[in-house]
Design a protein around this motif. Sequence first.
Motif, PDB file in Angstrom:
ATOM      1  N   VAL A  62      30.897-113.759 -25.020  1.00 24.50           N
ATOM      2  CA  VAL A  62      31.225-112.410 -24.773  1.00 24.50           C
ATOM      3  C   VAL A  62      31.050-111.789 -23.098  1.00 24.50           C
ATOM      4  O   VAL A  62      29.562-112.340 -23.203  1.00 24.50           O
ATOM      5  CB  VAL A  62      30.469-111.534 -25.701  1.00 24.50           C
ATOM      6  N   ARG A  63      31.832-111.021 -22.403  1.00 23.44           N
ATOM      7  CA  ARG A  63      31.708-110.614 -20.785  1.00 23.44           C
ATOM      8  C   ARG A  63      32.150-109.442 -21.511  1.00 23.44           C
ATOM      9  O   ARG A  63      33.452-109.019 -21.865  1.00 23.44           O
ATOM     10  CB  ARG A  63      31.802-111.963 -20.735  1.00 23.44           C
ATOM     11  N   ALA A  64      31.359-108.466 -20.578  1.00 23.32           N
ATOM     12  CA  ALA A  64      32.343-107.347 -20.197  1.00 23.32           C
ATOM     13  C   ALA A  64      31.543-106.841 -19.022  1.00 23.32           C
ATOM     14  O   ALA A  64      31.013-107.167 -18.241  1.00 23.32           O
ATOM     15  CB  ALA A  64      31.788-106.182 -21.078  1.00 23.32           C
ATOM     16  N   ARG A  65      32.873-105.651 -18.059  1.00 29.04           N
ATOM     17  CA  ARG A  65      32.391-105.520 -16.854  1.00 29.04           C
ATOM     18  C   ARG A  65      32.659-104.110 -16.871  1.00 29.04           C
ATOM     19  O   ARG A  65      33.181-103.612 -17.620  1.00 29.04           O
ATOM     20  CB  ARG A  65      33.344-106.027 -15.546  1.00 29.04           C
ATOM     21  N   PHE A  66      32.180-103.488 -16.155  1.00 36.37           N
ATOM     22  CA  PHE A  66      32.427-101.714 -16.517  1.00 36.37           C
ATOM     23  C   PHE A  66      31.889-101.054 -14.527  1.00 36.37           C
ATOM     24  O   PHE A  66      30.734-101.367 -14.121  1.00 36.37           O
ATOM     25  CB  PHE A  66      31.475-100.521 -16.987  1.00 36.37           C
ATOM     26  N   VAL A  67      33.294-101.211 -13.949  1.00 41.08           N
ATOM     27  CA  VAL A  67      33.104-100.101 -12.240  1.00 41.08           C
ATOM     28  C   VAL A  67      32.868 -98.541 -12.165  1.00 41.08           C
ATOM     29  O   VAL A  67      34.517 -99.051 -11.641  1.00 41.08           O
ATOM     30  CB  VAL A  67      33.978-101.138 -11.865  1.00 41.08           C
ATOM     31  N   PRO A  68      32.501 -97.462 -12.135  1.00 46.16           N
ATOM     32  CA  PRO A  68      33.656 -96.536 -11.589  1.00 46.16           C
ATOM     33  C   PRO A  68      33.035 -96.098 -10.411  1.00 46.16           C
ATOM     34  O   PRO A  68      31.977 -97.060 -10.006  1.00 46.16           O
ATOM     35  CB  PRO A  68      31.961 -95.984 -12.773  1.00 46.16           C
ATOM     36  N   ALA A  69      33.858 -96.347 -10.164  1.00 45.07           N
ATOM     37  CA  ALA A  69      33.544 -95.803  -8.531  1.00 45.07           C
ATOM     38  C   ALA A  69      34.789 -94.500  -8.004  1.00 45.07           C
ATOM     39  O   ALA A  69      34.745 -93.348  -8.701  1.00 45.07           O
ATOM     40  CB  ALA A  69      35.040 -96.824  -7.897  1.00 45.07           C
ATOM     41  N   PHE A  70      33.778 -93.921  -6.174  1.00 42.24           N
ATOM     42  CA  PHE A  70      34.898 -93.173  -5.885  1.00 42.24           C
ATOM     43  C   PHE A  70      34.838 -93.057  -4.261  1.00 42.24           C
ATOM     44  O   PHE A  70      34.571 -94.444  -3.973  1.00 42.24           O
ATOM     45  CB  PHE A  70      33.776 -91.453  -6.217  1.00 42.24           C
ATOM     46  N   GLY A  71      35.964 -91.929  -3.797  1.00 42.89           N
ATOM     47  CA  GLY A  71      35.894 -92.703  -2.705  1.00 42.89           C
ATOM     48  C   GLY A  71      36.935 -91.890  -2.136  1.00 42.89           C
ATOM     49  O   GLY A  71      38.044 -91.910  -3.040  1.00 42.89           O
ATOM     50  N   THR A  72      37.463 -92.143  -0.639  1.00 46.51           N
ATOM     51  CA  THR A  72      38.860 -91.664  -0.247  1.00 46.51           C
ATOM     52  C   THR A  72      39.817 -92.666  -0.796  1.00 46.51           C
ATOM     53  O   THR A  72      40.744 -92.425  -1.038  1.00 46.51           O
ATOM     54  CB  THR A  72      38.995 -91.615   1.079  1.00 46.51           C
ATOM     55  N   TYR A  73      39.279 -94.341  -1.039  1.00 40.41           N
ATOM     56  CA  TYR A  73      40.297 -95.259  -1.288  1.00 40.41           C
ATOM     57  C   TYR A  73      40.550 -95.181  -3.086  1.00 40.41           C
ATOM     58  O   TYR A  73      42.041 -94.976  -3.884  1.00 40.41           O
ATOM     59  CB  TYR A  73      39.221 -96.434  -1.661  1.00 40.41           C
ATOM     60  N   PHE A  98      37.018-119.734 -27.969  1.00 33.49           N
ATOM     61  CA  PHE A  98      36.375-121.330 -28.956  1.00 33.49           C
ATOM     62  C   PHE A  98      35.446-121.779 -28.289  1.00 33.49           C
ATOM     63  O   PHE A  98      35.079-121.430 -26.993  1.00 33.49           O
ATOM     64  CB  PHE A  98      37.387-122.249 -28.025  1.00 33.49           C
ATOM     65  N   LYS A  99      34.860-122.418 -28.751  1.00 37.81           N
ATOM     66  CA  LYS A  99      33.384-122.423 -28.361  1.00 37.81           C
ATOM     67  C   LYS A  99      32.819-123.356 -27.289  1.00 37.81           C
ATOM     68  O   LYS A  99      32.255-123.690 -26.464  1.00 37.81           O
ATOM     69  CB  LYS A  99      32.232-122.733 -29.748  1.00 37.81           C
ATOM     70  N   LYS A 100      33.801-124.862 -27.830  1.00 36.44           N
ATOM     71  CA  LYS A 100      34.055-125.944 -26.870  1.00 36.44           C
ATOM     72  C   LYS A 100      35.078-125.442 -25.538  1.00 36.44           C
ATOM     73  O   LYS A 100      35.194-126.471 -25.097  1.00 36.44           O
ATOM     74  CB  LYS A 100      34.228-127.124 -27.649  1.00 36.44           C
ATOM     75  N   LYS A 101      35.947-124.377 -25.414  1.00 36.46           N
ATOM     76  CA  LYS A 101      36.876-124.670 -24.784  1.00 36.46           C
ATOM     77  C   LYS A 101      36.844-123.656 -23.984  1.00 36.46           C
ATOM     78  O   LYS A 101      36.577-122.589 -24.136  1.00 36.46           O
ATOM     79  CB  LYS A 101      38.279-124.116 -24.792  1.00 36.46           C
ATOM     80  N   LYS A 102      37.185-123.099 -22.324  1.00 36.70           N
ATOM     81  CA  LYS A 102      36.673-122.312 -21.670  1.00 36.70           C
ATOM     82  C   LYS A 102      38.030-121.287 -21.875  1.00 36.70           C
ATOM     83  O   LYS A 102      38.729-121.078 -20.563  1.00 36.70           O
ATOM     84  CB  LYS A 102      36.484-122.882 -20.513  1.00 36.70           C
TER      85      LYS A 102
END
Length: 348
Positions: A62-73, A98-102
């Motif tokens: 399992v993997r997860a990513r959370f990227v809150p951001a602000f700015g003129t962009y 699968f356990k053995k396959k990426k």
Amino acid sequence: MDTTSGLKIGNVSLGVYLDTYYGFNFNQPKSKQNTYFVSSNQHNSFQINLAYLDLKYTDKRVRARFVPAFGTYMNENYAGEKGGAKFILEGNVGVKLFKKKKIWLDAGVLGSPYTNESAVSKDHLMYSRSFSAEYVPYYLSGIKLSFPLGEKITFYTYLVNGWQQISDVNNQKSVGTQLEYRPNKNHLINWDTYIGDEKMLSSASDRMRYFSDIYWIFEKNKWKITSCAYAGMQEVKDGFISGNSYKMWWQANFIARYKIKENLSLSARIEYMNDPDNAVVPYVFPNYYNLGFQCFSSGLSLGYAITDKCLFRLEGRFFQAGNEAFIRNNGTRTETEFQGFANLSIWF
């Protein structure tokens, strides 16, 4: 986006990024904005282009990513999104099937595979973005399936809400593909495609969009080079009798960086954008007929790495359009524009 983060505690990592800049447009537009760009687009103003907090969780399955951001962009590029979606640079969760396959399935707000540049300037050879990156999705919302076809080739397929859409605007889904080839440690070749229905309230006549790009990245010794070319076709519904027509656009660029010293580098870029029917580049002069957009651009950037996590850059950028595509402070139109930037970025 660069996948490295600063502080790691077990399976969780935390990173911070801050991109500040001062930009000056010598046409001095009254709008205080650089037309045609969402990145670092403010004129004569000290600003934050992009600041974010990068939270990641990584386990064997399992993997997860959370990227809150602000700015003129974020203000410019997410103007069409609603509520809290305006502040999500990325937010997704992935499962290894699968356990053995990426083979991974990721879902949520995903980073875009299109072109050789992202929203994060520190990862690229120039500070400002090429036309190429500004006119493809910076983000996608949907699912991504990734699996290796061999030691050097990885294939990705995407099912998403649309062309840079977190909220689906027409109840149609779009399909994208990505083929990443690394023949050796010095080269990366990437090929992407996109197919989707682009009908929405702001462009009710648009129908199917077809797009493909290819880019190359090379790095050896003191040199790093990258080049990207793409072409797109937008189907437009003209009426019951006349049927549909197609708008075409294309772009090509070449960027090179040479390390003068370990912490000092010089970069240069040339590029050309051709959108004769304003399929993706907006028309900014409503009192004139659609003139299309054809523009050559060149630039130089001097970079100084203060530390391995702090970068200062000075950049100058010149534009020569095929028609009077830019506007001066007094409201008159002109074929040329020159922009200058000073940038300080830090990450940890």
